[in-house]
Design an enzyme around this catalytic site. Structure first.
Site, PDB file in Angstrom:
ATOM      1  N   HIS A 151      -7.084   5.182   1.964  1.00  0.00           N
ATOM      2  CA  HIS A 151      -6.484   4.886   0.658  1.00  0.00           C
ATOM      3  C   HIS A 151      -6.476   6.079  -0.286  1.00  0.00           C
ATOM      4  O   HIS A 151      -5.859   6.026  -1.343  1.00  0.00           O
ATOM      5  CB  HIS A 151      -7.213   3.716  -0.001  1.00  0.00           C
ATOM      6  CG  HIS A 151      -7.043   2.458   0.767  1.00  0.00           C
ATOM      7  ND1 HIS A 151      -5.932   1.663   0.670  1.00  0.00           N
ATOM      8  CD2 HIS A 151      -7.824   1.882   1.720  1.00  0.00           C
ATOM      9  CE1 HIS A 151      -6.036   0.644   1.498  1.00  0.00           C
ATOM     10  NE2 HIS A 151      -7.184   0.748   2.147  1.00  0.00           N
TER      11      HIS A 151
ATOM     12  N   HIS B 264     -14.274  -0.728   6.390  1.00  0.00           N
ATOM     13  CA  HIS B 264     -13.150  -1.456   6.973  1.00  0.00           C
ATOM     14  C   HIS B 264     -13.504  -2.090   8.323  1.00  0.00           C
ATOM     15  O   HIS B 264     -14.304  -1.538   9.085  1.00  0.00           O
ATOM     16  CB  HIS B 264     -11.998  -0.462   7.162  1.00  0.00           C
ATOM     17  CG  HIS B 264     -10.684  -1.088   7.478  1.00  0.00           C
ATOM     18  ND1 HIS B 264     -10.194  -1.162   8.761  1.00  0.00           N
ATOM     19  CD2 HIS B 264      -9.758  -1.671   6.679  1.00  0.00           C
ATOM     20  CE1 HIS B 264      -9.004  -1.745   8.732  1.00  0.00           C
ATOM     21  NE2 HIS B 264      -8.715  -2.062   7.479  1.00  0.00           N
TER      22      HIS B 264
ATOM     23  N   ASN C 182       0.825  -1.223   0.000  1.00  0.00           N
ATOM     24  CA  ASN C 182       0.000   0.000   0.000  1.00  0.00           C
ATOM     25  C   ASN C 182       0.857   1.270   0.000  1.00  0.00           C
ATOM     26  O   ASN C 182       0.338   2.366   0.223  1.00  0.00           O
ATOM     27  CB  ASN C 182      -0.885   0.036   1.239  1.00  0.00           C
ATOM     28  CG  ASN C 182      -1.898  -1.087   1.262  1.00  0.00           C
ATOM     29  OD1 ASN C 182      -2.397  -1.498   0.219  1.00  0.00           O
ATOM     30  ND2 ASN C 182      -2.205  -1.589   2.440  1.00  0.00           N
TER      31      ASN C 182
ATOM     32  N   LYS D  37      -0.238   3.972   4.358  1.00  0.00           N
ATOM     33  CA  LYS D  37      -0.371   3.751   2.920  1.00  0.00           C
ATOM     34  C   LYS D  37       0.477   4.778   2.161  1.00  0.00           C
ATOM     35  O   LYS D  37       1.675   4.675   2.155  1.00  0.00           O
ATOM     36  CB  LYS D  37      -1.839   3.745   2.561  1.00  0.00           C
ATOM     37  CG  LYS D  37      -2.456   2.382   2.916  1.00  0.00           C
ATOM     38  CD  LYS D  37      -3.584   2.408   3.859  1.00  0.00           C
ATOM     39  CE  LYS D  37      -3.926   1.000   4.323  1.00  0.00           C
ATOM     40  NZ  LYS D  37      -4.993   0.971   5.304  1.00  0.00           N
TER      41      LYS D  37
ATOM     42  N   GLU E 126     -15.925   5.022   3.645  1.00  0.00           N
ATOM     43  CA  GLU E 126     -14.532   5.241   3.285  1.00  0.00           C
ATOM     44  C   GLU E 126     -14.482   6.166   2.072  1.00  0.00           C
ATOM     45  O   GLU E 126     -15.474   6.296   1.361  1.00  0.00           O
ATOM     46  CB  GLU E 126     -13.859   3.902   2.926  1.00  0.00           C
ATOM     47  CG  GLU E 126     -13.739   2.981   4.119  1.00  0.00           C
ATOM     48  CD  GLU E 126     -13.014   1.676   3.791  1.00  0.00           C
ATOM     49  OE1 GLU E 126     -12.188   1.634   2.873  1.00  0.00           O
ATOM     50  OE2 GLU E 126     -13.296   0.688   4.486  1.00  0.00           O
TER      51      GLU E 126
ATOM     52  N   SER F 206     -11.065  -0.241   0.527  1.00  0.00           N
ATOM     53  CA  SER F 206      -9.788  -0.946   0.569  1.00  0.00           C
ATOM     54  C   SER F 206      -9.781  -2.248  -0.214  1.00  0.00           C
ATOM     55  O   SER F 206      -8.739  -2.660  -0.692  1.00  0.00           O
ATOM     56  CB  SER F 206      -9.358  -1.194   2.013  1.00  0.00           C
ATOM     57  OG  SER F 206     -10.422  -1.692   2.778  1.00  0.00           O
TER      58      SER F 206
ATOM     59  N   ASP G  25     -13.375   7.726   6.397  1.00  0.00           N
ATOM     60  CA  ASP G  25     -12.046   7.149   6.566  1.00  0.00           C
ATOM     61  C   ASP G  25     -11.402   7.140   5.181  1.00  0.00           C
ATOM     62  O   ASP G  25     -11.823   6.394   4.301  1.00  0.00           O
ATOM     63  CB  ASP G  25     -12.199   5.729   7.129  1.00  0.00           C
ATOM     64  CG  ASP G  25     -10.873   4.983   7.235  1.00  0.00           C
ATOM     65  OD1 ASP G  25      -9.872   5.445   6.648  1.00  0.00           O
ATOM     66  OD2 ASP G  25     -10.848   3.929   7.895  1.00  0.00           O
TER      67      ASP G  25
HETATM   68  C1  LIG Z   1      -5.544   0.328   6.501  1.00  0.00           C
HETATM   69  C2  LIG Z   1      -6.850   0.841   6.924  1.00  0.00           C
HETATM   70  C3  LIG Z   1      -7.113   1.146   8.265  1.00  0.00           C
HETATM   71  C4  LIG Z   1      -6.171   0.796   9.359  1.00  0.00           C
HETATM   72  O1  LIG Z   1      -5.125   1.680   9.402  1.00  0.00           O
HETATM   73  P1  LIG Z   1      -3.802   1.236  10.145  1.00  0.00           P
HETATM   74  O2  LIG Z   1      -3.078   2.504  10.327  1.00  0.00           O
HETATM   75  O3  LIG Z   1      -3.128   0.276   9.236  1.00  0.00           O
HETATM   76  O4  LIG Z   1      -4.219   0.606  11.435  1.00  0.00           O
HETATM   77  C5  LIG Z   1      -8.294   1.757   8.574  1.00  0.00           C
HETATM   78  N1  LIG Z   1      -9.220   2.028   7.636  1.00  0.00           N
HETATM   79  C6  LIG Z   1      -9.013   1.697   6.344  1.00  0.00           C
HETATM   80  C7  LIG Z   1     -10.064   2.012   5.347  1.00  0.00           C
HETATM   81  C8  LIG Z   1      -7.827   1.082   5.952  1.00  0.00           C
HETATM   82  O5  LIG Z   1      -7.638   0.751   4.695  1.00  0.00           O
END
Ligand SMILES: *Cc1c(COP(=O)(O)O)cnc(C)c1O
Length: 385
Positions: free
Chosen positions: A207, A133, A47, A236, A175, A179, A204
């Protein structure tokens, strides 16, 4: 049933469903090549979308930070763990994304858990995109609030669920870029129906942040939408780890009182905050823009080539380009045969994705070369035949 029997049964079920997960240690895993000892594969699982995990300027910043601050932060932010480096990074993030405040968390997982646990209570309702997620859905189902899921990317259904009577408050959750599917949420519509229902919206953008939008500001900025709460993560496109919640002054003050992951957990090392500030500088610069452009070119190249494949390409314009193959066993055997031919990619299976939609999750990054994409496509043609 004894503890041992419970564990043995669960493991046996996972094996029988071709869903047993194993790790395999790498020498280097984030960049163009994934290496194990003296073997190497083209890496389509990372990522690290902009290739910043190996960026000399960011690595040097971390080293500089460690020289200045030492290794650990020594405590939670409420005790000794809030350094000038943390403060500067929070201010830079808030300014970049146009929010009054930013609060740092140790991970995206912790940020989502903390946020939802601190905000919602017994009479409230969380309405989340079905494909959100695990960190969001788990936090929501562990909370005392009602959890309702809306059909993926369907603002109309979100509106219907929000319209049902409720005593408490409502939080809509989605999101920016999903993801496991790589597609984008219709954020403007989602924000509009949430606002109309009097709720708050949490996005969130793990990505999207850094990888898309002007100066890498991510999905919300590209779609000219301002959520009430924005979670960005640094594992990421930032090429590091950690996360931040972007919010109002009062929400930040509230979280500092009630978010247990902030209060009872050691903050990130100050040196990491120094490195994150440097990564942010690169993301916002012309160099960041060039890296985003390279990534976009790779996405176009991959999608054009993958049209001919006998597997389903998803409607994704992002660095995440899943190929749906259906059965777990087929996903595993395809991933294995590609690995034998020098390409490292991951088979994603239920429960991470819905049953029957096992997939190869191809991720493209700015550290790839165009011929890497062609190489992958060639191997995919052969393997899927
Ligand atoms: C990767 C991810 C997370 C978790 O983040 P980390 O910092 O790896 O714990 C949370 N939400 C989404 C949508 C993700 O892709």
């Amino acid at each position: 049933m004894s503890w041992q029997q419970r564990i043995d049964t669960a493991l046996a079920e996972r094996c029988a469903a071709s869903a047993f997960r194993k790790r395999s240690p790498v020498s280097l895993g984030a960049g163009r090549w994934l290496t194990q000892g003296d073997q190497r594969w083209l890496n389509f699982s990372s990522n690290d979308y902009l290739g910043l995990s190996q960026h000399p300027q960011v690595v040097a910043a971390w080293q500089r930070g460690a020289t200045r601050y030492g290794t650990g932060s020594g405590g939670s932010g409420h005790v000794t763990g809030y350094s000038e480096a943390h403060q500067q990074l929070e201010q830079q993030l808030a300014e970049w994304l146009g929010f009054p405040r930013a609060l740092l968390f140790i991970s995206g997982f912790a940020a989502n858990q903390a946020l939802i646990a601190a905000l919602v209570g017994r009479d409230d309702r969380i309405v989340a995109d079905r494909l959100s997620h695990a960190s969001l859905l788990e936090a929501a189902s562990q909370s005392q609030a009602q959890l309702r899921r809306f059909t993926h990317n369907d603002p109309q259904q979100l509106a219907q669920l929000l319209a049902k009577p409720i005593d408490g408050l409502q939080l809509a959750v989605t999101e920016g870029i999903f993801s496991m599917d790589g597609d984008s949420a219709p954020l403007a519509e989602i924000a509009a129906v949430t606002k109309a229902a009097g709720g708050w919206l949490l996005v969130d953008d793990a990505h999207g942040i850094g990888a898309t939008g002007e100066e890498g500001r991510g999905s919300c900025f590209s779609q000219q939408t301002k959520p009430d709460l924005l979670v960005v993560t640094f594992g990421k496109a930032f090429g590091l780890s950690g996360a931040a919640v972007l919010c109002s002054e009062t929400v930040a003050d509230y979280l500092l009182q009630f978010a247990r992951h902030l209060i009872y957990s050691t903050s990130m090392p100050p040196a990491q905050a120094v490195a994150l500030s440097e990564a942010l500088k690169v993301i916002r610069s012309d160099e960041g823009e060039q890296r985003r452009q390279i990534l976009l070119d790779h996405i176009t190249r991959f999608r054009r080539g993958a049209q001919q494949l006998d597997v389903q390409l998803m409607d994704s314009q992002s660095a995440i380009q899943p190929l749906i193959v259906g059965e777990n066993a087929r996903a595993l055997s395809l991933a294995e045969s590609l690995r034998v031919q020098g390409c490292w990619l991951t088979a994603i299976r239920p429960p991470t994705v819905p049953a029957g939609t096992a997939r190869l999750r191809v991720t493209l990054t700015a550290s790839h070369q165009p011929q890497d994409i062609d190489h992958l496509l060639e191997k995919l043609y052969a393997a899927c035949r």
